[in-house]
Design a protein around this motif. Structure first.
Motif, mmCIF file in Angstrom:
data_model
loop_
_atom_site.group_PDB
_atom_site.id
_atom_site.type_symbol
_atom_site.label_atom_id
_atom_site.label_comp_id
_atom_site.label_asym_id
_atom_site.label_seq_id
_atom_site.Cartn_x
_atom_site.Cartn_y
_atom_site.Cartn_z
ATOM 1 N N GLN A 94 0.854 -1.787 -0.190
ATOM 2 C CA GLN A 94 -0.002 0.214 0.097
ATOM 3 C C GLN A 94 0.610 1.090 -0.267
ATOM 4 O O GLN A 94 0.698 2.180 -0.388
ATOM 5 N N SER A 149 2.769 1.720 -3.198
ATOM 6 C CA SER A 149 2.055 2.063 -4.699
ATOM 7 C C SER A 149 1.802 3.544 -4.104
ATOM 8 O O SER A 149 1.613 4.291 -5.907
ATOM 9 N N LYS A 196 2.792 -7.435 -2.450
ATOM 10 C CA LYS A 196 3.404 -8.142 -1.298
ATOM 11 C C LYS A 196 4.305 -9.146 -1.657
ATOM 12 O O LYS A 196 4.206 -10.529 -2.168
ATOM 13 N N ASN A 235 -2.239 -9.944 -8.065
ATOM 14 C CA ASN A 235 -3.092 -10.158 -6.903
ATOM 15 C C ASN A 235 -2.186 -7.914 -6.499
ATOM 16 O O ASN A 235 -1.414 -8.210 -4.825
ATOM 17 N N THR A 264 -1.450 -4.464 -6.135
ATOM 18 C CA THR A 264 -1.879 -3.371 -5.328
ATOM 19 C C THR A 264 -1.574 -2.308 -6.229
ATOM 20 O O THR A 264 -1.114 -1.469 -6.265
#
Length: 232
Positions: A87, A90, A98, A137, A139
């Motif tokens: 997070q 990004s 991750k 996957n 973010t």
């Protein structure tokens, strides 16, 4: 250096691209550690290619954030967009992964679909296929989001599982402003698992343009640079 021979060769990129960028007119410094505030004081763009780059301590985060707040550019290759806090990453790169989860293809044919051929960064890039690795996957940053330049459909490797066929951005730009700062730019190429791909003609010219763009220089400045004749 991590992974097998020919993969994730961070020291080799530091050696090769320090020389390449210098030959293309850039003033280059580098290291195998996060840059300090002093390192960043006169820097236009930071190129990041090291597997633990996402593991920043508080002092390192503060130095990088201060650099981005004054409009400093970031360029990111492959797994240096991975870390314990996607997070946070990004917010600097537009997208992050991750670390420690199965969210990768491993070695696979990565076929690019060019989404924005009109973007000057993509001038030499076509819908090629390279052997490398892609992530899923992810973010993603929101408001603003990334500007997608190329995508791939995730190949059906064992690690990809049910994500086979999922369309994921692989090359993108990100323009944003951290709170209290100036507008900043980031350019990301998700590949670089296989080190030889940095020498691919189309890839190399795209990366040179992405670096110049992130530094707020004319996008062709590195590609078109001609060394002056040596004095007699």
């Amino acid at each position: 250096k991590s992974h097998l021979a020919g993969q994730h060769d961070y020291p080799q990129l530091l050696a090769d691209w320090s020389k390449l960028l210098t030959e293309h007119g850039a003033v280059v410094d580098g290291g195998l550690h996060p840059p300090t505030s002093e390192d960043l004081e006169h820097t236009d763009v930071v190129v990041i290619y090291k597997g633990d780059a996402g593991y920043l301590v508080e002092q390192q985060r503060a130095a990088l954030e201060a650099y981005v707040k004054r409009g400093g550019g970031l360029v990111n290759f492959h797994d240096s967009l991975c870390g314990p806090d996607p997070q946070y990453l990004s917010t600097l790169l537009g997208g992050a992964k991750k670390h420690g989860e199965v969210n990768y293809t491993l070695d696979a044919p990565i076929h690019y679909t060019i989404v924005d051929q009109s973007d000057p960064i993509m001038k030499d890039m076509t819908d090629i296929t390279i052997l490398d690795e892609a992530f899923y996957n992810m973010t993603w940053a929101k408001d603003p989001g990334i500007h997608v330049l190329a995508t791939t459909a995730i190949p059906g490797t064992k690690s990809a599982g049910a994500h086979k066929g999922e369309v994921v951005p692989q090359i993108w730009t990100y323009e944003h402003t951290l709170a209290g700062g100036q507008p900043a730019r980031a350019f990301v190429w998700m590949q670089g698992h296989i080190y030889a791909n940095f020498s691919n003609y189309q890839v190399q010219r795209t990366l040179l343009r992405g670096i110049a763009w992130a530094a707020r220089k004319p996008v062709d400045e590195l590609v078109d640079y001609v060394q002056p004749p040596r004095p007699q």
